[in-house]
Design a protein around this motif. Structure first.
Motif, PDB file in Angstrom:
ATOM      1  N   CYS A  93      19.047 -79.184   0.755  1.00 12.24           N
ATOM      2  CA  CYS A  93      19.176 -80.460  -0.321  1.00 12.24           C
ATOM      3  C   CYS A  93      19.902 -81.465   0.142  1.00 12.24           C
ATOM      4  N   THR A  94      19.215 -82.589   0.371  1.00 17.18           N
ATOM      5  CA  THR A  94      20.000 -84.169   0.626  1.00 17.18           C
ATOM      6  C   THR A  94      19.413 -84.808  -0.596  1.00 17.18           C
ATOM      7  N   GLU A  95      19.742 -86.148  -0.405  1.00 14.41           N
ATOM      8  CA  GLU A  95      19.209 -87.121  -1.175  1.00 14.41           C
ATOM      9  C   GLU A  95      17.892 -87.393  -0.971  1.00 14.41           C
ATOM     10  N   GLU A  96      17.332 -87.147   0.319  1.00 14.99           N
ATOM     11  CA  GLU A  96      15.935 -87.468   0.724  1.00 14.99           C
ATOM     12  C   GLU A  96      14.991 -86.058   0.751  1.00 14.99           C
ATOM     13  N   LEU A  97      15.353 -85.092   0.499  1.00 14.38           N
ATOM     14  CA  LEU A  97      14.745 -83.944   0.687  1.00 14.38           C
ATOM     15  C   LEU A  97      15.252 -82.721  -0.181  1.00 14.38           C
ATOM     16  N   LEU A  98      14.538 -81.952  -0.853  1.00 16.42           N
ATOM     17  CA  LEU A  98      14.778 -80.729  -1.464  1.00 16.42           C
ATOM     18  C   LEU A  98      13.976 -79.575  -1.077  1.00 16.42           C
ATOM     19  N   ALA A  99      14.429 -78.678  -0.617  1.00 18.77           N
ATOM     20  CA  ALA A  99      13.479 -77.615  -0.159  1.00 18.77           C
ATOM     21  C   ALA A  99      13.747 -76.131  -0.835  1.00 18.77           C
ATOM     22  N   LEU A 100      13.007 -75.386  -1.468  1.00 21.48           N
ATOM     23  CA  LEU A 100      13.134 -74.324  -2.407  1.00 21.48           C
ATOM     24  C   LEU A 100      12.156 -73.135  -1.816  1.00 21.48           C
ATOM     25  N   ARG A 101      12.873 -72.056  -1.882  1.00 22.97           N
ATOM     26  CA  ARG A 101      11.839 -70.906  -1.404  1.00 22.97           C
ATOM     27  C   ARG A 101      11.161 -70.407  -2.588  1.00 22.97           C
ATOM     28  N   GLY A 102      10.117 -69.895  -2.410  1.00 22.35           N
ATOM     29  CA  GLY A 102       9.023 -69.226  -3.516  1.00 22.35           C
ATOM     30  C   GLY A 102       8.677 -68.030  -3.379  1.00 22.35           C
ATOM     31  N   GLN A 103       8.354 -67.230  -3.979  1.00 20.72           N
ATOM     32  CA  GLN A 103       7.852 -65.685  -3.723  1.00 20.72           C
ATOM     33  C   GLN A 103       6.942 -65.740  -2.673  1.00 20.72           C
ATOM     34  N   ARG A 104       5.790 -66.434  -2.641  1.00 22.26           N
ATOM     35  CA  ARG A 104       5.014 -66.688  -1.463  1.00 22.26           C
ATOM     36  C   ARG A 104       4.836 -67.853  -0.829  1.00 22.26           C
ATOM     37  N   MET A 105       5.219 -68.802  -1.336  1.00 24.30           N
ATOM     38  CA  MET A 105       5.347 -70.236  -0.608  1.00 24.30           C
ATOM     39  C   MET A 105       6.687 -71.045  -0.614  1.00 24.30           C
ATOM     40  N   ASN A 106       7.061 -71.907  -0.045  1.00 19.77           N
ATOM     41  CA  ASN A 106       8.217 -72.632  -0.249  1.00 19.77           C
ATOM     42  C   ASN A 106       7.463 -73.978  -0.682  1.00 19.77           C
ATOM     43  N   LEU A 107       8.400 -74.807  -1.237  1.00 20.80           N
ATOM     44  CA  LEU A 107       8.116 -75.967  -1.987  1.00 20.80           C
ATOM     45  C   LEU A 107       9.129 -77.137  -1.060  1.00 20.80           C
TER      46      LEU A 107
ATOM     47  N   ASP B 119      19.832 -72.890 -12.483  1.00 25.88           N
ATOM     48  CA  ASP B 119      20.209 -71.761 -13.029  1.00 25.88           C
ATOM     49  C   ASP B 119      19.445 -70.739 -11.804  1.00 25.88           C
ATOM     50  N   GLY B 120      19.515 -69.409 -12.158  1.00 21.11           N
ATOM     51  CA  GLY B 120      18.918 -68.393 -11.190  1.00 21.11           C
ATOM     52  C   GLY B 120      17.423 -68.625 -10.857  1.00 21.11           C
ATOM     53  N   CYS B 121      16.892 -69.307 -11.610  1.00 18.53           N
ATOM     54  CA  CYS B 121      15.406 -69.409 -11.300  1.00 18.53           C
ATOM     55  C   CYS B 121      14.542 -70.748 -11.436  1.00 18.53           C
ATOM     56  N   ASP B 122      15.372 -71.793 -12.226  1.00 12.23           N
ATOM     57  CA  ASP B 122      14.831 -72.919 -12.554  1.00 12.23           C
ATOM     58  C   ASP B 122      15.912 -74.082 -12.168  1.00 12.23           C
ATOM     59  N   LEU B 123      15.170 -75.171 -11.809  1.00 16.42           N
ATOM     60  CA  LEU B 123      16.024 -76.530 -11.218  1.00 16.42           C
ATOM     61  C   LEU B 123      15.402 -77.572 -11.917  1.00 16.42           C
ATOM     62  N   LEU B 124      16.322 -78.738 -12.318  1.00 14.19           N
ATOM     63  CA  LEU B 124      15.923 -79.940 -12.710  1.00 14.19           C
ATOM     64  C   LEU B 124      16.206 -81.126 -11.685  1.00 14.19           C
ATOM     65  N   LEU B 125      15.230 -81.692 -11.199  1.00 18.14           N
ATOM     66  CA  LEU B 125      15.511 -82.607 -10.126  1.00 18.14           C
ATOM     67  C   LEU B 125      15.452 -84.060 -10.432  1.00 18.14           C
TER      68      LEU B 125
END
Length: 89
Positions: free
Chosen positions: A45-59, A72-78
């Protein structure tokens, strides 16, 4: 290309939405706000990039002035200026 999972194949045949099976769901409002559901953790997490882990893919979401408004545990508002999103296996 990876082989589809049993749950993914079953979900498609039964017409069950992926998010009900734990898949990442990305909802974008214009180019300034995004809701990511069903994430499995923050990778970067930076001001230019947010990377999240998913079940089968990352975003990965690229932009400027990115900021996590709520999480929270599973949701994120960006918020910020969203430029592009990439899915990676």
């Amino acid at each position: 290309m990876s082989k589809p999972s049993f749950a993914g194949t079953l979900g498609e045949r039964l017409q069950i939405p992926g998010e009900a099976l734990g898949e990442l769901k990305l909802s974008v409002l214009g180019n300034h706000r995004a809701l990511i559901e069903n994430h499995r953790g923050l990778l970067h997490c930076t001001e230019e990039l947010l990377a999240l882990r998913g079940q089968r893919m990352n975003l990965r979401i690229f932009g400027a002035s990115l900021r996590i408004e709520a999480m929270d545990g599973c949701d994120l508002l960006l918020s910020g200026r969203l430029e592009r999103a990439e899915w990676e296996e």
